[in-house]
Scaffold this active site. Structure first.
Site, PDB file in Angstrom:
ATOM      1  N   HIS A 135       0.879  -1.236   0.160  1.00  0.00           N
ATOM      2  CA  HIS A 135       0.043   0.041   0.079  1.00  0.00           C
ATOM      3  C   HIS A 135       0.953   1.118  -0.038  1.00  0.00           C
ATOM      4  O   HIS A 135       0.235   2.414   0.389  1.00  0.00           O
ATOM      5  CB  HIS A 135      -0.971   0.170   0.988  1.00  0.00           C
ATOM      6  CG  HIS A 135      -2.167  -1.023   1.255  1.00  0.00           C
ATOM      7  ND1 HIS A 135      -2.219  -2.355   1.198  1.00  0.00           N
ATOM      8  CD2 HIS A 135      -3.230  -0.686   0.902  1.00  0.00           C
ATOM      9  CE1 HIS A 135      -3.188  -2.779   1.111  1.00  0.00           C
ATOM     10  NE2 HIS A 135      -4.196  -1.767   0.981  1.00  0.00           N
ATOM     11  N   GLY A 186      -0.516  -2.095  -5.931  1.00  0.00           N
ATOM     12  CA  GLY A 186      -1.558  -2.991  -5.689  1.00  0.00           C
ATOM     13  C   GLY A 186      -2.685  -2.413  -5.360  1.00  0.00           C
ATOM     14  O   GLY A 186      -4.089  -3.375  -5.932  1.00  0.00           O
ATOM     15  N   HIS A 187      -2.941  -1.583  -4.786  1.00  0.00           N
ATOM     16  CA  HIS A 187      -4.172  -0.826  -4.449  1.00  0.00           C
ATOM     17  C   HIS A 187      -4.268   0.374  -5.374  1.00  0.00           C
ATOM     18  O   HIS A 187      -3.662   1.409  -5.079  1.00  0.00           O
ATOM     19  CB  HIS A 187      -4.669  -0.674  -3.016  1.00  0.00           C
ATOM     20  CG  HIS A 187      -5.765  -0.002  -2.702  1.00  0.00           C
ATOM     21  ND1 HIS A 187      -6.532   0.803  -3.486  1.00  0.00           N
ATOM     22  CD2 HIS A 187      -6.524  -0.740  -1.757  1.00  0.00           C
ATOM     23  CE1 HIS A 187      -7.851   0.960  -2.839  1.00  0.00           C
ATOM     24  NE2 HIS A 187      -8.161  -0.181  -1.788  1.00  0.00           N
ATOM     25  N   HIS A 263     -11.602  -6.635  -5.989  1.00  0.00           N
ATOM     26  CA  HIS A 263     -11.898  -5.923  -4.758  1.00  0.00           C
ATOM     27  C   HIS A 263     -12.418  -4.484  -5.387  1.00  0.00           C
ATOM     28  O   HIS A 263     -12.099  -3.858  -6.232  1.00  0.00           O
ATOM     29  CB  HIS A 263     -10.359  -5.251  -4.096  1.00  0.00           C
ATOM     30  CG  HIS A 263     -10.646  -4.651  -2.783  1.00  0.00           C
ATOM     31  ND1 HIS A 263     -10.595  -3.335  -2.823  1.00  0.00           N
ATOM     32  CD2 HIS A 263     -10.866  -5.184  -1.433  1.00  0.00           C
ATOM     33  CE1 HIS A 263     -10.585  -2.979  -1.684  1.00  0.00           C
ATOM     34  NE2 HIS A 263     -10.809  -4.096  -0.778  1.00  0.00           N
ATOM     35  N   GLU A 315     -13.650  -8.870  -0.506  1.00  0.00           N
ATOM     36  CA  GLU A 315     -14.498  -7.439  -0.411  1.00  0.00           C
ATOM     37  C   GLU A 315     -14.829  -6.927  -1.808  1.00  0.00           C
ATOM     38  O   GLU A 315     -14.345  -6.115  -2.462  1.00  0.00           O
ATOM     39  CB  GLU A 315     -13.479  -6.539   0.230  1.00  0.00           C
ATOM     40  CG  GLU A 315     -13.309  -6.767   1.760  1.00  0.00           C
ATOM     41  CD  GLU A 315     -12.233  -6.055   2.255  1.00  0.00           C
ATOM     42  OE1 GLU A 315     -11.852  -5.054   1.871  1.00  0.00           O
ATOM     43  OE2 GLU A 315     -11.917  -6.300   3.376  1.00  0.00           O
ATOM     44  N   GLU A 331     -19.035  -2.285   0.923  1.00  0.00           N
ATOM     45  CA  GLU A 331     -18.414  -1.363   1.684  1.00  0.00           C
ATOM     46  C   GLU A 331     -18.503   0.052   1.510  1.00  0.00           C
ATOM     47  O   GLU A 331     -18.899   0.582   0.273  1.00  0.00           O
ATOM     48  CB  GLU A 331     -16.886  -1.703   1.551  1.00  0.00           C
ATOM     49  CG  GLU A 331     -15.972  -0.692   2.546  1.00  0.00           C
ATOM     50  CD  GLU A 331     -14.440  -1.138   2.431  1.00  0.00           C
ATOM     51  OE1 GLU A 331     -14.075  -2.156   1.533  1.00  0.00           O
ATOM     52  OE2 GLU A 331     -13.649  -0.324   2.722  1.00  0.00           O
ATOM     53  N   CYS A 333     -16.720   2.719   1.596  1.00  0.00           N
ATOM     54  CA  CYS A 333     -15.724   3.252   0.880  1.00  0.00           C
ATOM     55  C   CYS A 333     -16.005   2.807  -0.598  1.00  0.00           C
ATOM     56  O   CYS A 333     -15.654   3.695  -1.427  1.00  0.00           O
ATOM     57  CB  CYS A 333     -14.496   2.580   1.176  1.00  0.00           C
ATOM     58  SG  CYS A 333     -13.749   3.369   2.620  1.00  0.00           S
ATOM     59  N   CYS A 411     -10.886   3.012   7.262  1.00  0.00           N
ATOM     60  CA  CYS A 411     -10.912   3.554   6.021  1.00  0.00           C
ATOM     61  C   CYS A 411     -12.303   4.112   5.740  1.00  0.00           C
ATOM     62  O   CYS A 411     -12.332   5.177   5.325  1.00  0.00           O
ATOM     63  CB  CYS A 411     -10.725   2.568   4.892  1.00  0.00           C
ATOM     64  SG  CYS A 411     -11.614   1.042   5.031  1.00  0.00           S
ATOM     65  N   CYS A 412     -13.125   3.677   6.075  1.00  0.00           N
ATOM     66  CA  CYS A 412     -14.667   4.119   5.953  1.00  0.00           C
ATOM     67  C   CYS A 412     -14.916   5.522   6.610  1.00  0.00           C
ATOM     68  O   CYS A 412     -15.456   6.183   5.812  1.00  0.00           O
ATOM     69  CB  CYS A 412     -15.637   3.167   6.146  1.00  0.00           C
ATOM     70  SG  CYS A 412     -15.524   1.675   4.990  1.00  0.00           S
TER      71      CYS A 412
END
Lengths: 646, 646
Positions: A135, A186-187, A263, A315, A331, A333, A411-412
């Site tokens: 990340h 990766g994200h 994801h 997710e 989610e 997010c 995160c959210c």
């Protein structure tokens, strides 16, 4: 491709909407101060975040180990971004001083060469050694977004310079040229952030780096397969061993991806960047691909509440028409990301189908993610909850039956906060010749148009009422410009009047275009049909066959145990009967309820055996539904969106 | 407490039933030779089992590491047990020589002091250091069961002596006395095995050890909390970190456990041992507790197919009335365990409610676990499968859409095999005065009763036909004894005739008692009502509200895509119309199908959007259902047990 629409500066927008203001005020007055305490570990009873502490350690101001997740820095970034949006609209010296102190720590944590990440700096783990899970680029992206927002809000450039230095460094590290690192995130996240950085600085390197990250994604052989974590099954997150490359959208060369996979948050962040690049490079092919991805989501993989991610494990998206109501992830997010992607697509195409989805996402799942007290949050947003099952069946161990104060992976909450703080970016768009009204929020907005300044004052009580009144103030007499008002697709009937008279207008891709000579004190009245309606689901979604839900405008309604007792699955509503409006000013701070007739199983005589031939007895009943976004504000209980139809 | 009923020796039972014989023959001719090849790693395309190889290494005949799971030895044990049952009924020199060679290896792998376990012997890990996960006692239990069965089948005592030596050693190691190990099995199994060893040897130590293991379970503080794996979060199986003590029934002192919790296989193996001990110690309180546990399972936590385990994560029970049809685990082994527990409870109480469940489990889930080719197996037995969803939604990643050849954890195939090989133990029970007929399988059985020998010859084509004919052969003229025949609870109407005439009989707890003077060539005819019926579920099970299924006798029926097309969730059957019998001799080796009328959504005009107001169009249709136990023998496709009711 038309020139894309722009956001107007948030300081030019003042939301005074009765419904939204309570959430926005919560952001300013409750959430942001509260989150500051949280990231400083000053909230009793909440899990420690270690966010600020990690920065202090990286600065050398404290001794200690890094604690929290590898992406823990992003909580600070999202908080800073939300603070920026908030103080841009309404200056707040206290929040700004908190922000400045955080920025000092961030600057202090930056390495000589520009690198910035407390996890890798403190642990000494090799930089860029685990792009699959580490990340680093994701974290950089949130930092860049925050820096851009803070610069726009305050004009102060310290944070922006820090992030430019980091981006300059990344530009040297990554790329398709020989000798560079051929990896990518990766994200996804840094891609869209770099476009923002390019737009605010004009430095094309940042656009090029974003373009590199997006276009190299999924090139064969996949970069991640040669990283240590994958090669040696040496994962930070143990479940990653089960994940295939589609988990992070690196399973195919990017140009071949036309269905939404993996994801959900990663997917929509990536697609948002793809939309940005399509616009910047005027790339029609990439835009068409974005539209295909968006269509795949919204026509086959999106819940009616505007949420995405049908499975908890990973997710992630699963397959077309697979939308289970109780085991899904959905989610908060991911809904934020879907709104971001949709808003970008709208600004490029001016097609109201995109803003319809923005509205669907924001009015339902985004707000369901936050309690009316502003301090409790849902990450996961199912459409059907039976607390006893969710708490005892580990298939639903991701489902919380009440909102939580703060989570380990936080995160959210900050993502919800930054979206509420920047709701104006979704409500209005502009180009030099006009103003696009996308959401019907009471308030004012100013825009600098080619022919002079204009101010619009919206008055609405939407979606309780379908009447939208728009007062026009112009800088000059006889000022020509366009007011384009979204005509939501659910509202088949509507009328538009200017100064009390029906007028000619063009209806194009879901927008009512009023292009004319405007004068001060002109008034537009739009009447939409927001009457309650029963909505059904495409029968390819097996979970919703024979079921119906209630909507009003963009609001999806649900049944709660507090109003209707237990065993909501046994309710059958009678869709041949009208849905009755019941305004309840005392309920949940004011709530427009829907009342429907139907039947429900009479429990008590069902006996002790599990299986038998007799049919259950039904009794007539009246059911009361509330907007889904307000559910779970009266304690734990059953909730149901899709009801059986009689 | 009455003296418990006994099994007659398997050699006294010869099953010739048209329906069951194909499965039993598969065990003898296909499964056991095939499994021998599997445990010897001689099957191309199958995952290596390493079972025999581990024993060879432990014997010093090969060099190498232990491979496979910690409980890999049990595959050999279950195979040996099944071989024993098979050759007891029908001698088979080849299988017996395979078995003898395996037993030589087992004997060779035993340590000087009696300890026997290839995993711990080869790895050198300390014995009994991880009872929570290490499966040492579980493995010992399966070995003991196999040794007892082999001794009964062949009279050879080599294996039995090996296991007695191991049990003698365990008796010295474990116990509540000071200085002994106060642990008990993480996975119950050895408890019921030790009772078997006691019964065959008469050595009370084994009963005492079993009693110790059961009664000490869950005593506070829980033994497992002080094991290294729990204390230091140092697990063999990473998911164990999430599991609470109820996972393996050590959350409460055993006497306080009255609801079925945790891992379903562990639970029913434990309860089986509790039933054994209740009987051996004539403990009415323990028996009442067993009945409470059994009632909790069968009245609140059991699928209509006789399977248990509503959740995959933890392979476990969840909560009352939580029976999801597509995300459940319903492991084949758990059904075997439920049949074991139920059969024990029947033999103690002579109550037909228990044998009803034995039949339900065996006729549905047990047989669904095995393909008609005898070489492919299901571990997980959902009641609703949509292959595209099961393969793409990781919530269902435990669900296979076709039976597999052999799995990494190969518990189910040998468990199914040993159950089929010993089906006679379920079909008949005896006491000195009579014979209990529990299952209606064509064939013969002999019993040595107080008044002399008797032989029964059953002829049936059950449940296709409800007629059960029982021919009686007696050793002497005018021999008095009881024939007790189960009257299944589903069959409200029935007639019993002896030599063509209706006679007086006592109906007690689901059994028809015919106590009289029997003579050679007497004939009993029982006519049960096995006509097709619609069955509904208690509406506390939310998944099955508004749904119905079809049964015939113990058979649960299901719809398959091969017969009814896709989108089975859109079927609504009309339960006011009769269910038509359609015998199809060519289908699946002969299958009695059920035809029902109803409607189904007409697909094709549902459009591209996900959500809209219009209702789907239905069209009339006829649906064909087959017995659930035969599903998935025609390739991959949708399957549905619980159908919407019109």
């Amino acid at each position: 491709m038309d020139k894309k629409l722009e956001n107007t500066a948030l300081k030019n927008i003042n939301i005074e909407d009765g419904f939204w203001k309570r959430y926005i005020d919560l952001v300013d007055h409750v959430i942001l101060p509260f989150q500051w305490d949280l990231i400083n570990d000053n909230v009793e009873g909440a899990e420690k975040s270690y966010c600020i502490r990690n920065f202090r350690i990286a600065c050398g101001l404290e001794e200690g180990k890094h604690q929290g997740m590898v992406f823990q820095d992003t909580d600070v970034a999202k908080w800073l971004e939300a603070v920026s949006f908030s103080i841009e609209k309404k200056p707040n010296a206290k929040l700004e001083s908190f922000a400045d102190s955080a920025i000092d720590l961030i600057a202090g944590a930056q390495c000589e060469d520009g690198y910035l990440n407390t996890y890798y700096t403190i642990t000494g783990n090799p930089r860029w050694s685990n792009l699959f899970e580490g990340h680093e680029l994701y974290t950089a992206g949130h930092m860049i977004e925050a820096a851009v927002a803070y610069y726009k809000a305050t004009g102060k450039d310290k944070f922006l310079k820090v992030m430019c230095k980091f981006a300059d460094y990344m530009y040297e590290v990554f790329g398709s040229e020989e000798g560079r690192n051929h990896g990518y995130p990766g994200h996804p996240e840094v891609e869209l952030a770099l476009v923002k950085l390019y737009r605010v600085t004009g430095n094309e390197k940042y656009l090029q780096l974003s373009n590199y990250f997006v276009r190299s994604r999924g090139a064969e052989p996949c970069y991640f397969l040669n990283e240590d974590c994958v090669k040696n099954q040496n994962y930070i997150f143990s479940e990653f061993k089960d994940f295939k490359l589609d988990y992070n959208q690196s399973h195919l060369p990017i140009a071949e991806q036309i269905t939404a996979e993996g994801h959900a948050v990663r997917a929509v962040y990536l697609y948002s960047a793809m939309a940005d690049l399509a616009s910047e490079y005027q790339d029609e092919k990439l835009l068409a691909q974005c539209e295909a991805l968006w269509d795949n989501i919204t026509k086959k993989r999106m819940y009616i509440t505007g949420s995405i991610g049908s499975a908890s494990y990973g997710e992630r998206f699963t397959t077309d028409y697979d939308l289970p109501n109780d085991t899904n992830y959905s989610e908060s997010c991911a809904t934020v990301g879907l709104a971001m992607f949709s808003n970008r697509m709208f600004q490029i195409t001016r097609d109201g189908k995109y803003t319809d989805v923005v509205e669907q996402a924001l009015y339902n799942t985004l707000l369901a993610g936050i309690a009316l007290d502003g301090k409790h949050f849902f990450y996961v947003n199912p459409l059907e909850v039976v607390p006893e099952v969710a708490e005892n069946n580990p298939t639903m161990r991701h489902v919380m039956t009440t909102r939580q104060l703060w989570f380990g992976v936080a995160c959210c909450p900050p993502n919800i906060a930054r979206t509420l703080a920047s709701i104006g970016d979704y409500a209005f768009s502009i180009d030099k010749n006009g103003i696009f009204i996308n959401l019907f929020l009471s308030g004012t907005m100013n825009a600098e148009l080619a022919g002079g300044k204009a101010e619009l004052e919206l008055k609405a009580n939407y979606p309780e009422s379908g009447r939208i009144s728009i007062g026009v103030k112009t800088q000059h007499q006889n000022q020509e410009f366009t007011i384009a008002i979204r005509k939501p697709s659910y509202s088949n009937e509507f009328t538009v009047k200017v100064n009390g008279r029906e007028i000619e207008f063009e209806l194009k891709k879901g927008y009512i275009y009023l292009t004319r000579i405007w004068n001060d004190h002109d008034e537009v009245i739009l009447d939409l049909d927001v009457s309650f309606r029963f909505v059904r689901c495409n029968p390819r979604v097996r979970e919703n066959i024979g079921k119906v839900t209630i909507m009003r405008g963009p609001w999806v309604y649900c049944l709660e145990e507090a109003d209707n007792g237990k065993y909501l699955s046994s309710v059958k509503v009678d869709s041949s009967k009208p849905i009755i409006e019941k305004a309840d000013s005392k309920l949940l701070g004011g709530c427009l309820c829907a009342e429907v007739e139907g039947v429900k199983i009479r429990y008590g005589s069902e006996g002790d055996e599990l299986y038998y031939t007799k049919a259950p007895e039904y009794e007539n009943a009246t059911f009361k539904a509330i907007p889904y976004c307000m559910w779970n504000n009266r304690g734990k209980g059953e909730m149901l969106v899709w009801m059986n139809e009689k």
